[in-house]
Write an enzyme that holds these catalytic residues in place. Structure first.
Site, PDB file in Angstrom:
ATOM      1  N   GLU A   1     -78.302  33.287   4.686  1.00 20.56           N
ATOM      2  CA  GLU A   1     -77.260  33.994   4.452  1.00 20.56           C
ATOM      3  C   GLU A   1     -77.002  34.053   3.046  1.00 20.56           C
ATOM      4  OE1 GLU A   1     -74.812  34.376   8.662  1.00 20.56           O
ATOM      5  OE2 GLU A   1     -74.064  34.118   7.096  1.00 20.56           O
TER       6      GLU A   1
ATOM      7  N   CYS B   1     -78.281  24.294  10.010  1.00 17.27           N
ATOM      8  CA  CYS B   1     -77.560  22.978   9.590  1.00 17.27           C
ATOM      9  C   CYS B   1     -76.733  22.145  11.093  1.00 17.27           C
ATOM     10  CB  CYS B   1     -75.645  23.460   9.208  1.00 17.27           C
ATOM     11  SG  CYS B   1     -74.842  21.828   8.101  1.00 17.27           S
TER      12      CYS B   1
ATOM     13  N   CYS C   1     -70.346  21.490  12.700  1.00 16.25           N
ATOM     14  CA  CYS C   1     -68.685  21.214  12.841  1.00 16.25           C
ATOM     15  C   CYS C   1     -67.333  22.129  14.051  1.00 16.25           C
ATOM     16  CB  CYS C   1     -67.961  21.856  11.584  1.00 16.25           C
ATOM     17  SG  CYS C   1     -68.145  20.689  10.552  1.00 16.25           S
TER      18      CYS C   1
ATOM     19  N   GLU D   1     -75.513  22.233   4.674  1.00 11.50           N
ATOM     20  CA  GLU D   1     -74.800  21.320   3.877  1.00 11.50           C
ATOM     21  C   GLU D   1     -75.319  20.773   2.007  1.00 11.50           C
ATOM     22  OE1 GLU D   1     -71.671  19.197   3.895  1.00 11.50           O
ATOM     23  OE2 GLU D   1     -72.794  18.019   1.947  1.00 11.50           O
TER      24      GLU D   1
ATOM     25  N   LEU E   1     -62.371  19.540   5.046  1.00 10.11           N
ATOM     26  CA  LEU E   1     -61.411  18.675   5.478  1.00 10.11           C
ATOM     27  C   LEU E   1     -61.030  18.335   6.847  1.00 10.11           C
ATOM     28  CD1 LEU E   1     -59.961  16.028   4.873  1.00 10.11           C
ATOM     29  CD2 LEU E   1     -58.262  16.235   3.924  1.00 10.11           C
ATOM     30  N   HIS E   2     -59.927  19.568   6.771  1.00 10.31           N
ATOM     31  CA  HIS E   2     -59.977  20.456   7.840  1.00 10.31           C
ATOM     32  C   HIS E   2     -59.083  19.759   9.373  1.00 10.31           C
ATOM     33  CE1 HIS E   2     -62.265  23.336   6.729  1.00 10.31           C
ATOM     34  NE2 HIS E   2     -63.247  22.802   6.875  1.00 10.31           N
TER      35      HIS E   2
ATOM     36  N   ASN F   1     -61.522  31.660  11.189  1.00  8.94           N
ATOM     37  CA  ASN F   1     -62.144  33.233  11.768  1.00  8.94           C
ATOM     38  C   ASN F   1     -62.566  32.240  13.308  1.00  8.94           C
ATOM     39  OD1 ASN F   1     -62.941  35.389  10.081  1.00  8.94           O
ATOM     40  ND2 ASN F   1     -63.430  34.018   8.618  1.00  8.94           N
TER      41      ASN F   1
ATOM     42  N   CYS G   1     -69.038  32.238   7.069  1.00 10.41           N
ATOM     43  CA  CYS G   1     -70.156  31.100   7.851  1.00 10.41           C
ATOM     44  C   CYS G   1     -70.666  31.604   9.117  1.00 10.41           C
ATOM     45  CB  CYS G   1     -68.747  30.846   8.545  1.00 10.41           C
ATOM     46  SG  CYS G   1     -67.008  30.551   7.355  1.00 10.41           S
TER      47      CYS G   1
HETATM   48  N1  SAH Z   1     -71.527  22.192   4.343  1.00  7.33           N
HETATM   49  C1  SAH Z   1     -70.572  22.248   3.385  1.00  7.33           C
HETATM   50  C2  SAH Z   1     -70.604  24.093   3.235  1.00  7.33           C
HETATM   51  C3  SAH Z   1     -70.316  24.596   4.455  1.00  7.33           C
HETATM   52  S1  SAH Z   1     -68.698  25.953   3.902  1.00  7.33           S
HETATM   53  C4  SAH Z   1     -69.314  22.544   3.827  1.00  7.33           C
HETATM   54  O1  SAH Z   1     -69.105  21.815   4.824  1.00  7.33           O
HETATM   55  O2  SAH Z   1     -67.984  22.523   3.239  1.00  7.33           O
HETATM   56  C5  SAH Z   1     -67.528  25.252   5.594  1.00  7.33           C
HETATM   57  C6  SAH Z   1     -66.840  26.361   4.924  1.00  7.33           C
HETATM   58  O3  SAH Z   1     -66.458  27.419   5.945  1.00  7.33           O
HETATM   59  C7  SAH Z   1     -65.130  25.982   5.592  1.00  7.33           C
HETATM   60  O4  SAH Z   1     -64.678  24.789   4.457  1.00  7.33           O
HETATM   61  C8  SAH Z   1     -64.659  26.484   4.885  1.00  7.33           C
HETATM   62  O5  SAH Z   1     -64.314  26.102   4.431  1.00  7.33           O
HETATM   63  C9  SAH Z   1     -65.370  27.926   5.500  1.00  7.33           C
HETATM   64  N2  SAH Z   1     -65.081  27.863   7.478  1.00  7.33           N
HETATM   65  C10 SAH Z   1     -66.666  27.487   8.057  1.00  7.33           C
HETATM   66  N3  SAH Z   1     -66.057  28.199   9.116  1.00  7.33           N
HETATM   67  C11 SAH Z   1     -64.951  28.714   9.817  1.00  7.33           C
HETATM   68  C12 SAH Z   1     -64.194  29.391   9.957  1.00  7.33           C
HETATM   69  N4  SAH Z   1     -64.550  29.488  11.515  1.00  7.33           N
HETATM   70  N5  SAH Z   1     -63.176  30.810   9.784  1.00  7.33           N
HETATM   71  C13 SAH Z   1     -62.998  30.154   8.310  1.00  7.33           C
HETATM   72  N6  SAH Z   1     -63.424  29.120   7.297  1.00  7.33           N
HETATM   73  C14 SAH Z   1     -64.794  28.765   7.879  1.00  7.33           C
END
Ligand code: SAH
Length: 343
Positions: free
Chosen positions: A90, A110, A114, A159, A214-215, A290, A333
């Site tokens: 995508e 991926c 996560c 990633e 980070l999250h 989301n 995402c």
């Molecule tokens: N692997 C890399 C690139 C993927 S982008 C990384 O982890 O940074 C990852 C980003 O997607 C997250 O930081 C967040 O900004 C977004 N993301 C993933 N799942 C999401 C969700 N359920 N709601 C909102 N943002 C999300």
């Protein structure tokens, strides 16, 4: 047949020389592909006809095809592409008044799994080649109507720092004045915290932006929702970020999804402040989660989001709140690919 976009300008010059052709044609070819958006060697009218023929026998320009497309009411367009081995990836165009940001995938699938992210739900397929990464950028650029593609974020599937060499090769072409000519400061690499990749990146002569997903600000929770934390725990990650900032003098953005009953209460905010307060040039970008299928992840209420943000702000952190785009088209995402593969 080979993807011509796998070649740097220098490599293409070498190739031309090996055919007994002048190397200045390489710049012309780059300009046709990356600046004028041509996919067809025969349309490259300032190249000698014989060379066009050789190029067309050896190389192709665009390696992917469009499998699906979704347009959001806010102008965001999400593309689902099929690669030449039928894997799906995508990419998203996010236009605003003067600029457009391309959100680009670096891998098919991926491996990082996560909990809140749809991209990992179907597992890992493979790394994208540098040419496939450039395919996405090229396609997005050529499909913008009124805006210029000014920014690139590697926040699509995969990633980026787990596909380091191909990523960097593509970024150098995205950045090159002979190709897309997008300034390094307008290119963001987002990582879940792959420390060896961050260490390599700080040695590059490239002013790209770095985002860390980070999250969570404590190891228990982060290891649960982001398994990568078991390998690269927070203490090591923050130390690595400290080194990065000292070495490059560049800001790091910490992405923090806010999810209800998970990481958005008062104690989570306290932990986040404690983790980042001594890190120079840190910025926090809060993102209301989301919802994704088969997961309990939902965003907190607006007032909870505001409280969290205010707490960080009052504690002296540089904090922003991300505006969600394209929610009506599953733009976030991995959701389009997921939907597609389930259908
Ligand atoms: N692997 C890399 C690139 C993927 S982008 C990384 O982890 O940074 C990852 C980003 O997607 C997250 O930081 C967040 O900004 C977004 N993301 C993933 N799942 C999401 C969700 N359920 N709601 C909102 N943002 C999300």
């Amino acid at each position: 047949m080979q993807d011509i976009k796998e070649l740097s300008l220098g490599e293409l010059e070498e190739k031309l020389l090996s055919w007994g052709k002048p190397k200045y044609h390489a710049r012309q070819i780059f300009s046709w592909i990356y600046q004028k958006g041509s996919y067809d060697f025969n349309s490259m009218s300032d190249l000698p006809a014989a060379l066009r023929g050789i190029l067309a026998d050896e190389f192709y320009v665009l390696g992917l095809s469009l499998a699906d497309l979704k347009k959001s009411a806010d102008g965001t367009v999400k593309f689902l592409f099929e690669l030449n081995d039928a894997n799906l990836i995508e990419a998203v165009n996010i236009p605003t008044a003067k600029r457009a940001t391309g959100c680009i995938s670096s891998q098919a699938g991926c491996k990082f799994a996560c909990e809140f992210c749809a991209s990992g739900l179907k597992g890992f397929k493979r790394n994208l080649t540098s040419g496939e990464i450039l395919d996405e950028v090229l396609y997005l650029k050529n499909n913008l109507k009124d805006a210029q593609l000014t920014h690139i974020v590697f926040m699509g599937t995969g990633e980026p720092l787990d596909n380091y060499d191909n990523l960097l090769k593509a970024i150098r072409i995205i950045n090159s004045a002979d190709a897309f000519n997008i300034g390094a400061r307008r290119i963001t690499i987002s990582t879940c915290g792959v420390i060896p990749g961050i260490k390599r990146l700080q040695e590059e002569d490239l002013q790209v932006e770095l985002s860390i997903s980070l999250h969570a600000a404590d190891d228990n929770l982060r290891s649960r929702i982001m398994p990568v934390n078991r390998k690269y725990p927070l203490g090591d990650l923050i130390k690595c970020c400290q080194e990065y900032v000292e070495r490059t003098n560049r800001q790091i953005t910490f992405e923090y999804i806010l999810a209800r009953d998970l990481n958005s209460d008062y104690s989570a905010a306290q932990k986040l402040v404690a983790l980042l307060k001594n890190l120079r040039l840190a910025k926090v970008n809060l993102i209301p989660a989301n919802p994704i299928p088969k997961s309990k992840i939902i965003p907190p209420s607006e007032s909870e989001v505001r409280l969290f943000k205010d707490y960080l702000f009052k504690a002296g952190l540089n904090v922003t709140l991300r505006k969600e785009r394209g929610q009506d088209i599953n733009a976030a995402c991995g959701q389009l690919r997921l939907k597609y593969e389930q259908d």
